[in-house]
Design an enzyme around this catalytic site. Structure first.
Site, short mmCIF file in Angstrom:
data_model
loop_
_atom_site.label_atom_id
_atom_site.label_comp_id
_atom_site.label_asym_id
_atom_site.label_seq_id
_atom_site.Cartn_x
_atom_site.Cartn_y
_atom_site.Cartn_z
N TYR A 1 0.83 -1.21 0.00
CA TYR A 1 0.00 0.00 0.00
C TYR A 1 0.87 1.27 0.00
O TYR A 1 0.62 2.20 -0.75
CB TYR A 1 -0.89 -0.05 1.24
N LYS B 1 0.89 4.08 -2.91
CA LYS B 1 0.48 5.45 -2.59
C LYS B 1 1.62 6.45 -2.81
O LYS B 1 1.37 7.60 -3.20
CB LYS B 1 -0.06 5.53 -1.16
N1 CAA Z 1 5.91 -1.28 14.53
C1 CAA Z 1 6.67 -2.29 14.98
N2 CAA Z 1 6.21 -3.51 15.21
C2 CAA Z 1 4.91 -3.73 14.97
C3 CAA Z 1 4.06 -2.73 14.48
C4 CAA Z 1 4.61 -1.45 14.27
N3 CAA Z 1 3.86 -0.44 13.81
N4 CAA Z 1 2.83 -3.24 14.32
C5 CAA Z 1 2.92 -4.55 14.69
N5 CAA Z 1 4.16 -4.83 15.10
C6 CAA Z 1 4.69 -6.08 15.59
C7 CAA Z 1 3.83 -6.67 16.69
O1 CAA Z 1 4.18 -6.12 17.93
C8 CAA Z 1 4.14 -8.14 16.61
O2 CAA Z 1 5.39 -8.37 17.20
P1 CAA Z 1 5.69 -9.72 18.03
O3 CAA Z 1 5.54 -10.82 17.04
O4 CAA Z 1 7.08 -9.54 18.52
O5 CAA Z 1 4.65 -9.75 19.09
C9 CAA Z 1 4.29 -8.29 15.11
O6 CAA Z 1 4.62 -7.04 14.55
C10 CAA Z 1 2.96 -8.68 14.50
O7 CAA Z 1 3.18 -9.83 13.98
P2 CAA Z 1 1.95 -10.73 13.57
O8 CAA Z 1 2.51 -11.96 12.97
O9 CAA Z 1 0.98 -10.86 14.68
O10 CAA Z 1 1.32 -9.83 12.44
P3 CAA Z 1 -0.06 -10.01 11.76
O11 CAA Z 1 0.02 -11.04 10.72
O12 CAA Z 1 -1.12 -10.14 12.78
O13 CAA Z 1 -0.21 -8.61 11.02
C11 CAA Z 1 -0.57 -6.25 10.86
C12 CAA Z 1 -0.09 -7.43 11.71
C13 CAA Z 1 -1.40 -6.67 9.66
C14 CAA Z 1 0.59 -5.45 10.33
C15 CAA Z 1 -1.43 -5.43 11.83
O14 CAA Z 1 -0.58 -5.00 12.88
C16 CAA Z 1 -2.09 -4.24 11.22
O15 CAA Z 1 -3.13 -4.36 10.62
N6 CAA Z 1 -1.48 -3.06 11.38
C17 CAA Z 1 -2.06 -1.82 10.93
C18 CAA Z 1 -1.54 -1.46 9.58
C19 CAA Z 1 -2.18 -0.17 9.20
O16 CAA Z 1 -1.98 0.87 9.82
N7 CAA Z 1 -2.98 -0.17 8.15
C20 CAA Z 1 -3.66 0.99 7.75
C21 CAA Z 1 -5.01 0.62 7.25
S1 CAA Z 1 -6.01 2.04 6.95
C22 CAA Z 1 -5.37 2.69 5.57
O17 CAA Z 1 -4.52 2.15 4.92
C23 CAA Z 1 -5.94 4.01 5.16
C24 CAA Z 1 -4.87 5.03 5.09
O18 CAA Z 1 -4.48 5.40 4.00
C25 CAA Z 1 -4.37 5.63 6.33
#
Ligand code: CAA
Length: 240
Positions: free
Chosen positions: A147, A151
């Protein structure tokens, strides 16, 4: 006669607010959508705005869809490239399919929609191309390599095309919304979403109308000297 504005992804979320704001500003609006017939039907029923179904990821479908809009409403003078999807995953889990779907819609969609409309705008010596990029194209986002790449690409597209359109009276601009209260943002896990909101200085998510107002301004005749610009509307979350 009122100008025709075409809004992709224009029946839901930020796109719906853009379609309605442009209608309120006097445009004849065509709202494109790709999949959700139910939402489109309801949107059209409530707003009276015509809806047209095709995927912006499919060039041939865009050509055909635009042909249909122009046959029914007249030449498109304002194009709002709003349609976008997320397929979030950390990079080590991201599939080629997740990469491709996001690039095809969020980046190639801009080519697919703008290319068939461009020649007509050049001939008529007027046009407004407004693309909805994202804060995450500016700053990058964990879980969004696809994404964020798309973008950021939208911003490069905008800056290049602005130079080509300038002499023909076509402005090409981008808007980078921050986190806006839409289904897309609500799909982010609640704990993650809360942690994101904590980083927004105004202390809340944005509203779709915050973005729609920017679009109406960029579409107007008064904005003719603004081209190649990126307007940021993110509650202070990321300062460029
Ligand atoms: N920074 C550092 N570490 C992070 C992090 C971050 N921002 N977010 C997650 N992590 C870490 C977690 O702490 C976890 O670490 P541990 O394994 O050590 O516990 C790890 O990453 C997550 O691993 P998972 O295997 O559990 O990850 P997942 O498969 O569940 O996926 C994800 C996680 C999909 C990235 C989820 O955190 C997520 O959806 N994040 C949000 C992403 C986001 O902001 N998207 C925006 C959508 S809205 C949009 O896009 C509109 C716009 O234009 C703004």
């Amino acid at each position: 006669m009122s100008r025709v504005a075409l809004v992709t992804g224009g029946t839901r979320g930020i796109g719906a607010a853009i379609s309605m704001a442009l209608k309120d500003a006097g445009y004849t609006v065509a709202a494109n959508y790709a999949g959700n017939d139910e939402a489109a039907k309801e949107f059209s029923h409530v707003t009276g705005i015509r809806t047209f179904k095709w995927s912006v990821a499919d060039y041939d479908a865009c050509e055909e869809g635009i042909r249909q809009v122009e046959a029914e409403l007249g030449p498109v003078e304002v194009l709002v490239n709003n349609a976008g999807i997320t397929r979030d995953a950390p990079f080590h889990k991201m599939s080629r399919q997740q990469w491709k779907e996001v690039i095809d819609t969020n980046l190639s969609g801009l080519f697919n929609m703008t290319h068939p409309i461009w020649a007509g705008m050049r001939e008529r010596k007027f046009g407004r191309i407004i693309s909805i990029s994202s804060i995450n194209g500016q700053k990058g986002q964990f879980g969004q390599a696809n994404y964020s790449a798309a973008k950021a690409g939208d911003l490069g597209f905008t800056k290049a095309l602005a130079q080509e359109g300038a002499r023909a009276g076509i402005t090409v601009n981008a808007i980078c919304p921050g986190y806006i209260a839409t289904e897309m943002v609500m799909a982010v896990p609640e704990k993650v979403r809360e942690s994101i909101i904590a980083t927004i200085p105004v202390g809340r998510l944005g509203e779709p109308e915050d973005i729609a107002r920017c679009v109406v301004f960029l579409a107007s005749d008064q904005a003719g000297f603004i081209t190649g610009a990126t307007i940021t509307a993110n509650g202070g979350q990321y300062l460029t």
